[in-house]
Motif scaffolding. Structure first.
Motif, PDB file in Angstrom:
ATOM      1  N   GLY A   1     -24.969  89.526  46.783  1.00 51.35           N
ATOM      2  CA  GLY A   1     -25.480  90.881  46.846  1.00 51.35           C
ATOM      3  C   GLY A   1     -25.783  91.333  48.260  1.00 51.35           C
ATOM      4  N   SER A   2     -26.156  90.403  49.134  1.00 52.85           N
ATOM      5  CA  SER A   2     -26.457  90.770  50.518  1.00 52.85           C
ATOM      6  C   SER A   2     -25.218  91.300  51.233  1.00 52.85           C
ATOM      7  CB  SER A   2     -27.009  89.562  51.275  1.00 52.85           C
ATOM      8  OG  SER A   2     -28.204  89.108  50.674  1.00 52.85           O
ATOM      9  N   LEU A   3     -24.050  90.755  50.899  1.00 54.94           N
ATOM     10  CA  LEU A   3     -22.830  91.254  51.518  1.00 54.94           C
ATOM     11  C   LEU A   3     -22.436  92.611  50.952  1.00 54.94           C
ATOM     12  CD1 LEU A   3     -22.760  88.413  52.734  1.00 54.94           C
ATOM     13  CD2 LEU A   3     -20.277  88.454  52.453  1.00 54.94           C
ATOM     14  N   ILE A   4     -22.856  92.905  49.720  1.00 59.11           N
ATOM     15  CA  ILE A   4     -22.681  94.259  49.196  1.00 59.11           C
ATOM     16  C   ILE A   4     -23.501  95.236  50.037  1.00 59.11           C
ATOM     17  CG2 ILE A   4     -23.140  95.771  47.237  1.00 59.11           C
ATOM     18  CD1 ILE A   4     -22.564  93.439  45.403  1.00 59.11           C
ATOM     19  N   THR A   5     -24.728  94.861  50.371  1.00 58.79           N
ATOM     20  CA  THR A   5     -25.564  95.709  51.213  1.00 58.79           C
ATOM     21  C   THR A   5     -24.915  95.919  52.578  1.00 58.79           C
ATOM     22  OG1 THR A   5     -27.495  94.740  50.111  1.00 58.79           O
ATOM     23  CG2 THR A   5     -27.904  96.062  52.081  1.00 58.79           C
ATOM     24  N   ALA A   6     -24.370  94.848  53.148  1.00 53.75           N
ATOM     25  CA  ALA A   6     -23.694  94.965  54.444  1.00 53.75           C
ATOM     26  C   ALA A   6     -22.484  95.878  54.347  1.00 53.75           C
ATOM     27  CB  ALA A   6     -23.280  93.580  54.934  1.00 53.75           C
ATOM     28  N   ARG A   7     -21.747  95.782  53.249  1.00 51.44           N
ATOM     29  CA  ARG A   7     -20.587  96.652  53.063  1.00 51.44           C
ATOM     30  C   ARG A   7     -21.011  98.109  52.995  1.00 51.44           C
ATOM     31  NH1 ARG A   7     -17.318  97.159  47.387  1.00 51.44           N
ATOM     32  NH2 ARG A   7     -16.828  99.358  47.661  1.00 51.44           N
ATOM     33  N   PHE A   8     -22.080  98.389  52.219  1.00 53.30           N
ATOM     34  CA  PHE A   8     -22.574  99.763  52.150  1.00 53.30           C
ATOM     35  C   PHE A   8     -23.009 100.249  53.535  1.00 53.30           C
ATOM     36  CE2 PHE A   8     -23.652  99.152  47.470  1.00 53.30           C
ATOM     37  CZ  PHE A   8     -22.634  99.987  47.040  1.00 53.30           C
ATOM     38  N   ALA A   9     -23.721  99.412  54.289  1.00 56.06           N
ATOM     39  CA  ALA A   9     -24.170  99.803  55.617  1.00 56.06           C
ATOM     40  C   ALA A   9     -22.982 100.176  56.498  1.00 56.06           C
ATOM     41  CB  ALA A   9     -24.975  98.675  56.251  1.00 56.06           C
ATOM     42  N   ASN A  10     -21.935  99.376  56.440  1.00 55.68           N
ATOM     43  CA  ASN A  10     -20.756  99.654  57.243  1.00 55.68           C
ATOM     44  C   ASN A  10     -20.110 100.976  56.830  1.00 55.68           C
ATOM     45  OD1 ASN A  10     -18.805  98.769  59.267  1.00 55.68           O
ATOM     46  ND2 ASN A  10     -17.381  98.475  57.559  1.00 55.68           N
ATOM     47  N   GLU A  11     -19.992 101.206  55.515  1.00 56.14           N
ATOM     48  CA  GLU A  11     -19.396 102.444  55.032  1.00 56.14           C
ATOM     49  C   GLU A  11     -20.259 103.658  55.366  1.00 56.14           C
ATOM     50  OE1 GLU A  11     -18.955 101.673  50.894  1.00 56.14           O
ATOM     51  OE2 GLU A  11     -17.119 100.490  51.133  1.00 56.14           O
ATOM     52  N   GLN A  12     -21.560 103.464  55.479  1.00 58.05           N
ATOM     53  CA  GLN A  12     -22.479 104.558  55.806  1.00 58.05           C
ATOM     54  C   GLN A  12     -22.573 104.807  57.303  1.00 58.05           C
ATOM     55  OE1 GLN A  12     -25.901 102.910  53.913  1.00 58.05           O
ATOM     56  NE2 GLN A  12     -25.297 103.554  51.848  1.00 58.05           N
ATOM     57  N   GLY A  13     -21.835 104.045  58.105  1.00 58.11           N
ATOM     58  CA  GLY A  13     -21.862 104.228  59.550  1.00 58.11           C
ATOM     59  C   GLY A  13     -23.093 103.658  60.208  1.00 58.11           C
ATOM     60  N   ARG A  14     -23.660 102.600  59.626  1.00 56.46           N
ATOM     61  CA  ARG A  14     -24.841 101.961  60.203  1.00 56.46           C
ATOM     62  C   ARG A  14     -24.439 100.615  60.798  1.00 56.46           C
ATOM     63  NH1 ARG A  14     -28.579 105.119  57.221  1.00 56.46           N
ATOM     64  NH2 ARG A  14     -27.371 107.030  56.908  1.00 56.46           N
ATOM     65  N   LEU A  15     -25.239 100.144  61.719  1.00 53.25           N
ATOM     66  CA  LEU A  15     -24.953  98.858  62.343  1.00 53.25           C
ATOM     67  C   LEU A  15     -25.227  97.702  61.374  1.00 53.25           C
ATOM     68  CD1 LEU A  15     -26.323  99.256  65.981  1.00 53.25           C
ATOM     69  CD2 LEU A  15     -23.970  98.803  65.309  1.00 53.25           C
ATOM     70  N   VAL A  16     -24.384  96.702  61.447  1.00 51.94           N
ATOM     71  CA  VAL A  16     -24.545  95.500  60.632  1.00 51.94           C
ATOM     72  C   VAL A  16     -24.740  94.313  61.569  1.00 51.94           C
ATOM     73  CG1 VAL A  16     -23.506  93.965  58.920  1.00 51.94           C
ATOM     74  CG2 VAL A  16     -23.125  96.448  58.788  1.00 51.94           C
ATOM     75  N   PHE A  17     -25.787  93.541  61.310  1.00 52.24           N
ATOM     76  CA  PHE A  17     -26.103  92.341  62.079  1.00 52.24           C
ATOM     77  C   PHE A  17     -26.039  91.140  61.137  1.00 52.24           C
ATOM     78  CE2 PHE A  17     -28.335  95.941  63.832  1.00 52.24           C
ATOM     79  CZ  PHE A  17     -28.204  95.820  65.207  1.00 52.24           C
ATOM     80  N   ALA A  18     -25.731  89.997  61.692  1.00 56.95           N
ATOM     81  CA  ALA A  18     -25.710  88.779  60.881  1.00 56.95           C
ATOM     82  C   ALA A  18     -26.247  87.616  61.698  1.00 56.95           C
ATOM     83  CB  ALA A  18     -24.293  88.474  60.391  1.00 56.95           C
ATOM     84  N   VAL A  19     -27.028  86.780  61.044  1.00 51.27           N
ATOM     85  CA  VAL A  19     -27.589  85.587  61.677  1.00 51.27           C
ATOM     86  C   VAL A  19     -26.615  84.432  61.452  1.00 51.27           C
ATOM     87  CG1 VAL A  19     -29.527  83.978  61.699  1.00 51.27           C
ATOM     88  CG2 VAL A  19     -29.919  86.427  61.294  1.00 51.27           C
ATOM     89  N   PRO A  20     -26.124  83.811  62.512  1.00 56.52           N
ATOM     90  CA  PRO A  20     -25.161  82.713  62.330  1.00 56.52           C
ATOM     91  C   PRO A  20     -25.842  81.473  61.780  1.00 56.52           C
ATOM     92  CG  PRO A  20     -25.783  82.886  64.634  1.00 56.52           C
ATOM     93  CD  PRO A  20     -26.447  84.039  63.933  1.00 56.52           C
ATOM     94  N   GLY A  21     -25.041  80.606  61.187  1.00 51.35           N
ATOM     95  CA  GLY A  21     -25.581  79.365  60.642  1.00 51.35           C
ATOM     96  C   GLY A  21     -24.540  78.278  60.630  1.00 51.35           C
ATOM     97  N   SER A  22     -24.946  77.127  60.184  1.00 52.19           N
ATOM     98  CA  SER A  22     -24.057  75.970  60.149  1.00 52.19           C
ATOM     99  C   SER A  22     -22.906  76.194  59.178  1.00 52.19           C
ATOM    100  CB  SER A  22     -24.831  74.717  59.723  1.00 52.19           C
ATOM    101  OG  SER A  22     -23.939  73.661  59.421  1.00 52.19           O
ATOM    102  N   PRO A  23     -21.681  75.898  59.575  1.00 58.45           N
ATOM    103  CA  PRO A  23     -20.548  76.024  58.644  1.00 58.45           C
ATOM    104  C   PRO A  23     -20.633  75.055  57.472  1.00 58.45           C
ATOM    105  CG  PRO A  23     -19.866  74.949  60.682  1.00 58.45           C
ATOM    106  CD  PRO A  23     -21.254  75.458  60.913  1.00 58.45           C
ATOM    107  N   LEU A  24     -21.541  74.090  57.544  1.00 60.61           N
ATOM    108  CA  LEU A  24     -21.720  73.146  56.444  1.00 60.61           C
ATOM    109  C   LEU A  24     -22.692  73.651  55.386  1.00 60.61           C
ATOM    110  CD1 LEU A  24     -21.921  69.811  58.488  1.00 60.61           C
ATOM    111  CD2 LEU A  24     -19.919  70.841  57.388  1.00 60.61           C
TER     112      LEU A  24
END
Length: 401
Positions: free
Chosen positions: A230-253
């Motif tokens: 669901g969090s990526l749904i929120t990010a998708r909406f933010a992108n479509e609404q012309g808002r900035l999207v930030f993401a916190v990186p993490g371990s690929p494991l």
């Protein structure tokens, strides 16, 4: 603009009528010049569309308004001074928002913090630090009052102001364990919902809620999220609404880092500190409507083939299709937040009791030894994670692997 009491009731009747969503509401208002005229026209429009439309009665609207007043809340209409301007800018802005708490917090610049319900201890610690630092910098923190990352974001910004966006009515808090947190955040912050009072959240209501979380905010930060969540749904909406999207990186494991790492690959701004968010959003605060200038968008990596409309609307000329959201896949992240052991045990118990053959909820309650209320809360969680399936007649089965 300020609505009269009668106009507010007419607006509420129109948006609560069957098959009327935000875009239908806007089209009907433009076509007929007001909510009262649109309500008069709805029966004929329904006949033209080959369907009978149930129209919200005046008594129902008055009862909802009175119940909201008794709760200490009120309705804010699109276009009124207290309606959040960034939210007003999205094409599916709710005509009416039910509000509890402090209205001025809605007019402050906002940042959304979202992430996994099954967050890691490190993720929750980072979220709390981020929320405190952003709050001290003057931003209100927006989230969805869910367990995990949402809870950490709200708790850390109680003193500076936080906004909880509910998926159900304002009197139907989910999860119920966060009702005390809701009461605390109303002292300096607010809770909002577009949904009717008394409506418990359903699976499809959470993506609807997510578009409001991103729509309120100049930027959305994803702290921990599985690749399909669901969090990526929120990010998708933010992108479509012309808002900035930030993401916190993490371990690929760590499966909980897959969503954030994916967003960064798609062009989201890496966030390892509150200063990264503040530096990116400060230029948008220069003008009164700076938020309307879309920042560089992430790449569109394509929609998930499993989508569903967020609401059913009348098929009228000039009305775009309702937005759709990818249905999140199960979040297999292994972290369990403190105090959630009973929830995890209930989930395991229900999944153990369910098989491929559908059974009734009553049978499930009897077999589990839990109360109907406990079972219904757990079933909603499992349905959101697509681990169970509902069948005609209200029976349930486990989703096939």
């Amino acid at each position: 603009m300020v609505l009269t009491d009668r106009q507010r009731l007419d607006w509420l009747r129109l948006i609560r009528s069957e098959s009327v969503g935000p875009r239908t509401f806007r089209s009907l208002m433009n076509r007929f010049g007001g909510a009262a005229a649109a309500l008069d026209a709805l029966p004929d429009l329904g006949r033209q569309a080959g369907r009978a439309i149930r129209i919200c009665t005046m008594a129902e609207a008055e009862r909802e308004m009175e119940t909201l007043r008794r709760l200490g809340g009120r309705m804010i209409a699109l276009g009124e001074a207290q309606y959040p301007r960034p939210l007003q800018a999205i094409d599916s802005a709710p005509p009416l928002l039910a509000l509890l708490g402090q209205a001025p917090v809605l007019l402050r610049p906002c940042v959304a913090l979202v992430g996994s319900r099954n967050a890691s201890a490190a993720g929750m610690k980072f979220t709390a630090r981020l929320a405190r630092d952003l709050g001290e910098a003057g931003f209100a923190i927006v989230s969805g009052l869910a367990r995990g990352i949402d809870t950490a974001a709200h708790e850390a910004s109680l003193a500076t102001g936080t906004i909880a966006v509910l998926a159900g009515g304002l009197d139907e808090v989910y999860p119920p364990q966060n009702l005390p947190l809701l009461h605390r955040l109303l002292e300096q912050g607010a809770a909002i919902s577009e949904m009717p009072l008394g409506l418990a959240p359903r699976g499809r209501d959470f993506p609807r809620r997510n578009r409001l979380v991103s729509g309120l905010s100049l930027g959305t930060v994803v702290v921990e999220a599985a690749r399909k969540s669901g969090s990526l749904i929120t990010a998708r909406f933010a992108n479509e609404q012309g808002r900035l999207v930030f993401a916190v990186p993490g371990s690929p494991l760590d499966p909980r880092a897959e969503g954030g790492n994916h967003l960064i690959r798609e062009g989201a701004t890496l966030c390892a500190d509150a200063s990264h968010v503040i530096e990116a959003l400060t230029p948008l605060l220069d003008g009164d409507e700076g938020f309307l200038s879309p920042p560089p968008s992430m790449r569109d990596s394509g929609a998930d083939p499993m989508t569903e409309a967020l609401w059913d609307e009348l098929d009228l000329p000039g009305i775009e299709a309702a937005p759709s959201a990818a249905i999140p896949e199960p979040d297999h992240s292994g972290g369990v937040i403190a105090g959630a052991a009973e929830v995890v045990d209930d989930r395991r118990l229900i999944l153990q009791l369910l098989g491929g053959a559908p059974i009734s909820v009553d049978d499930l309650v009897r077999a589990s030894g839990r109360s109907a209320r406990e079972i219904s809360q757990t079933l909603l969680d499992l349905e959101l994670d697509q681990l169970i399936r509902r069948h005609p007649g209200g029976t349930l089965s486990r989703t096939e692997a």
